[in-house]
Design a protein around this motif. Structure first.
Motif, PDB file in Angstrom:
ATOM      1  N   ASN A  25      -3.323  31.321  72.097  1.00 18.60           N
ATOM      2  CA  ASN A  25      -2.001  32.383  72.302  1.00 18.60           C
ATOM      3  C   ASN A  25      -2.181  33.567  71.879  1.00 18.60           C
ATOM      4  O   ASN A  25      -1.811  34.591  72.598  1.00 18.60           O
ATOM      5  CB  ASN A  25      -0.727  31.907  71.818  1.00 18.60           C
ATOM      6  N   ASN A  33       3.169  28.086  71.530  1.00 18.77           N
ATOM      7  CA  ASN A  33       3.553  27.342  72.589  1.00 18.77           C
ATOM      8  C   ASN A  33       4.481  27.964  73.651  1.00 18.77           C
ATOM      9  O   ASN A  33       4.752  27.196  74.659  1.00 18.77           O
ATOM     10  CB  ASN A  33       3.343  25.853  72.710  1.00 18.77           C
ATOM     11  N   ASP A  87      -0.675  21.620  72.199  1.00 18.72           N
ATOM     12  CA  ASP A  87       0.577  21.438  72.881  1.00 18.72           C
ATOM     13  C   ASP A  87       0.585  20.036  73.395  1.00 18.72           C
ATOM     14  O   ASP A  87       0.281  19.735  74.640  1.00 18.72           O
ATOM     15  CB  ASP A  87       0.549  22.577  73.947  1.00 18.72           C
ATOM     16  N   GLN A 100       1.532  24.526  68.029  1.00 11.99           N
ATOM     17  CA  GLN A 100       0.658  25.825  67.793  1.00 11.99           C
ATOM     18  C   GLN A 100       1.461  26.972  67.157  1.00 11.99           C
ATOM     19  O   GLN A 100       2.296  27.707  67.832  1.00 11.99           O
ATOM     20  CB  GLN A 100       0.018  26.395  69.007  1.00 11.99           C
ATOM     21  N   ASP A 127       8.267  25.991  68.699  1.00 11.74           N
ATOM     22  CA  ASP A 127       6.745  26.144  68.662  1.00 11.74           C
ATOM     23  C   ASP A 127       6.329  27.208  69.292  1.00 11.74           C
ATOM     24  O   ASP A 127       5.927  27.266  70.414  1.00 11.74           O
ATOM     25  CB  ASP A 127       6.577  24.862  69.642  1.00 11.74           C
ATOM     26  N   THR A 183       9.015  17.862  74.053  1.00 12.15           N
ATOM     27  CA  THR A 183       9.501  19.357  74.494  1.00 12.15           C
ATOM     28  C   THR A 183      10.693  19.170  74.937  1.00 12.15           C
ATOM     29  O   THR A 183      11.201  18.412  75.818  1.00 12.15           O
ATOM     30  CB  THR A 183       8.505  19.659  75.536  1.00 12.15           C
ATOM     31  N   GLY A 240       5.766  26.584  78.576  1.00  6.64           N
ATOM     32  CA  GLY A 240       4.652  26.881  77.976  1.00  6.64           C
ATOM     33  C   GLY A 240       3.904  28.257  78.343  1.00  6.64           C
ATOM     34  O   GLY A 240       2.968  29.029  77.886  1.00  6.64           O
TER      35      GLY A 240
END
Length: 726
Positions: free
Chosen positions: A125, A496, A464, A475, A493, A511, A516
């Protein structure tokens, strides 16, 4: 200038000579002795037959804060250059920034110094330019930054850790390297002597580098990188750490600001609300009209008393501490980058919020501040005000252990408490290990919940992946909050760009919201809505709402856990609250007073649903032979007394310029409604003249439209006619 011949382009070539220098500096006493040793070192290094040269920046790299890409051997020729190899999640890199800011304040490019940030990502990221832009803004980095996404410079120089500083001479020749944080004295010593050495030889140029700050292109925003949010369970007020504006906001549940404390610039001052300042505050906790704040970059814990409207310091000395044990009285105890805070209860038999738990990101530990006399697990009675380590060795690790002082964390950044059995623990978002951990409130044992892997030294086990326990991957999570009603833990998160939910009983992690993608899509469903590095979250409205600090979108998002919808929490000022952000505040329109003779036209109630759009259409008839007065602004205003949230962010004023082409008013019902019955008032002011007599007058009229808000989806609503004959 031609690129000089070079030998080995790695930092290892500097090691023998610099090691000798540093041993010699240990025996030096006076500043003059130290300067002389460094000067002699530079004579030696500068006299090498071949420079130990840094490679040119590769073509095609993305740059920030510059007008165009920079070349080492064109633009930086004649400068002493500091290359800062960093990654924006790294707490040690963050700790180094004040040293670089101080250096830039002392020497400018006109003096011959330039700092260049070389961003070499740890997490995927962090390779994305938009995310680096946000970090550059968040940490007020004003020097050039290059996105070395593939770590090509890092690898060529054989850099081994974050942060690493490499000091270059005016030919691109490597002079020094400094690894890690805490080298401010050496940084200033090496830089100042290098500038003098090369000025003595006429090799320093005072040309300016084309700097174009990214922050100068930003639009205004009521929030700037909000890091954390919490809710006052008594009044339902939100407390928001408006981190980028260096302030704390106390906001009513309709979005109206009650208090704005601190900002717009960083500082460190206690006292009245009007004079108090913070520096990038993060965690916030509120009880009984008292707020505790993790004042992160001041390395302090602050106390905000809403009754007396005073701010005070309760832990920290304002300088980054290295103590990993603690035990002193709070205001005498140095601490390091506190990132989150949460209330807890000591070992006393009476249930009371007499402990403030602290996620001490800077030393990779969990600390406690005693708000009253009490005890911690396996500790004797402690005095009120004591601040000390509870769990974590201080080593940056992903190590679980039954003995709290042998466990290891890696930049813990989020805390939440589950005091009830069978949990009786602190949940910890341990960002650099990409895990969520638990700390027992009975004996301090640290255990794994989800994410990461079994090797305690591997801080690169991120991803993820929804799953169970260690098979789940996160992450860089920054926030956690416990849902007592459902026995679930919600997690931001962050890298992510998702909100996830963990069942601590089964260790299942799934999730809940977000795709994302780092973007700002506000959809009616959790799965289609998006976030951008959300930093913190909290539960409100008796477990119905989840408030999320969507940090890089500069918003607080509201997730309704019952209807599964997402909306943006409005933040707006009232006449009694000073909103002192860094950008000019638009002047508000003042509602004129209607004449006493103005008629009131009540309209029939209309049923609407959240998210639906309404349209009002004027049909106003002037007396025969009358026309609107030129130069006088006929206009309309919308108001919703007691329900100002309904109009937040919408157009509430407009002009009526032509009676033959009258405007229509569009109004969207917010997705998050704070009342089910509201009344919209439409005030109209017309200035017109009679063509035969020349007399001019002002007439007013008030339309009132009751709205009944229901969850039942309504069909298309016919435009509402606002008709009147004058």
């Amino acid at each position: 200038m031609a690129v000089p011949a070079a030998r080995s382009g790695s930092l290892s070539g500097l090691l023998p000579a610099q090691t000798s220098l540093e041993y010699a500096l240990l025996d030096a006493v006076t500043p003059e002795e130290k300067d002389s040793l460094v000067y002699q070192y530079l004579q030696k290094v500068d006299g090498w037959e071949q420079d130990l040269s840094v490679p040119e920046f590769p073509e095609g790299l993305e740059w920030l804060n510059t007008e165009e890409p920079i070349s080492v051997y064109k633009d930086l020729c004649g400068k002493v250059v500091i290359l800062d190899f960093f990654t924006y999640c790294c707490i040690n890199c963050i700790h180094l920034l004040p040293d670089l800011h101080a250096l830039e304040h002392t020497y400018s490019d006109k003096d011959g110094l330039l700092i260049v940030g070389v961003h070499s990502a740890k997490f995927p990221n962090e390779k994305v330019l938009e995310n680096i832009k946000s970090a550059v803004l968040r940490y007020n980095i004003t020097h050039p930054v290059v996105n070395d996404a593939d770590a090509s410079l890092w690898q060529e120089l054989e850099v081994s850790c974050w942060p690493t500083l490499v000091i270059l001479g005016p030919r691109g020749n490597m002079l020094f390297s400094l690894i890690g944080e805490g080298h401010k004295e050496k940084l200033f010593l090496y830089t100042s002597v290098a500038l003098k050495y090369y000025k003595d030889r006429g090799q320093i140029r005072d040309n300016k580098i084309g700097i174009k700050l990214y922050k100068d292109s930003l639009p205004s925003s009521p929030l700037l990188f909000p890091g954390k949010v919490t809710v006052d369970q008594v009044s339902n007020r939100l407390v928001i750490a408006d981190t980028g504006h260096h302030r704390i906001l106390v906001v009513w549940k309709n979005g109206q600001i009650q208090y704005s404390i601190g900002g717009p610039n960083p500082g460190r001052r206690d006292g009245l609300f009007s004079e108090s300042t913070f520096n990038s505050p993060q965690g916030v906790a509120i009880r009984n009209n008292v707020i505790y704040v993790a004042d992160t970059e001041n390395h302090l814990i602050r106390k905000i008393d809403l009754n007396t409207e005073m701010v005070s310091t309760v832990a920290g000395i304002g300088i980054q501490g290295t103590d990993k044990e603690g035990g002193a009285k709070g205001e005498e105890q140095p601490i390091s980058s506190p990132w989150d805070v949460v209330f807890g209860t000591s070992g006393s038999e009476v249930q009371r919020d007499d402990i403030l738990w602290i996620a001490m990101a800077g030393t990779h530990q969990i600390w406690a501040l005693l708000l009253d006399s009490g005890s911690l697990p396996k500790k004797n009675e402690l005095k009120k005000g004591t601040c000390l380590r509870f769990a974590g060795s201080g080593n940056e690790e992903n190590r679980n252990n039954a003995y709290p002082h042998k466990a290891g964390f890696a930049q813990p950044s989020g805390l939440s408490l589950a005091s009830e059995d069978p949990w009786n623990c602190l949940f910890v978002a341990d960002s650099e290990s990409s895990t969520v951990r638990t700390v027992s409130l009975k004996d301090g044992a640290v255990k794994h919940l989800v994410g990461g892997e079994r090797d305690p030294m591997n801080l690169f086990a991120f991803g993820d992946v929804d799953g169970v326990g260690i098979s789940a991957k996160l992450q860089h999570p920054l926030g956690v909050t416990w849902d007592k009603k459902r026995n679930l833990l919600y997690v931001t998160d962050s890298y992510n760009h998702k909100v996830k939910v963990v069942d601590p009983k089964t260790k299942t992690c799934t999730t809940l919201a977000g795709t994302g993608d780092a973007s700002n899509v506000i959809s009616s469903s959790f799965t289609e809505s998006t976030f951008n590095e959300p930093g913190g979250l909290c539960i409100g409205e008796n477990g119905r709402l989840l408030y999320v600090a969507d940090t890089n979108n500069h918003q607080i998002k509201v997730m309704d856990l019952e209807t599964k919808t997402v909306s943006v929490f409005p933040v707006f000022k009232s006449e009694n609250a000073v909103v002192d952000g860094p950008l000019p505040v638009e002047k508000q329109k003042t509602l004129p007073k209607l004449p006493k003779s103005a008629p009131c036209v009540p309209l029939a109630p209309v049923a609407v649903s959240p998210g639906q759009s309404l349209q009002f259409k004027f049909k106003l008839d002037l007396p025969l032979g009358a026309k609107l007065t030129e130069g006088a602004s006929s206009c309309w205003f919308l108001s919703a007394e007691g329900n100002e949230w309904l109009l937040q962010g919408q157009t509430s004023f407009g002009e009526i310029q032509n009676i033959s082409s009258q405007p229509a008013i569009s109004l969207q019902i917010p997705r998050e409604c704070l009342s089910l019955e509201v009344t919209i008032s439409v005030s109209v002011f017309l200035y017109y003249c009679s063509t035969d007599s020349g007399a001019c007058m002002m007439k007013g009229i008030l339309f009132t439209q009751p709205l009944q808000i229901t969850d039942k989806q309504q069909g298309c609503i016919t435009p509402i006619e606002l008709g009147y004959v004058f």
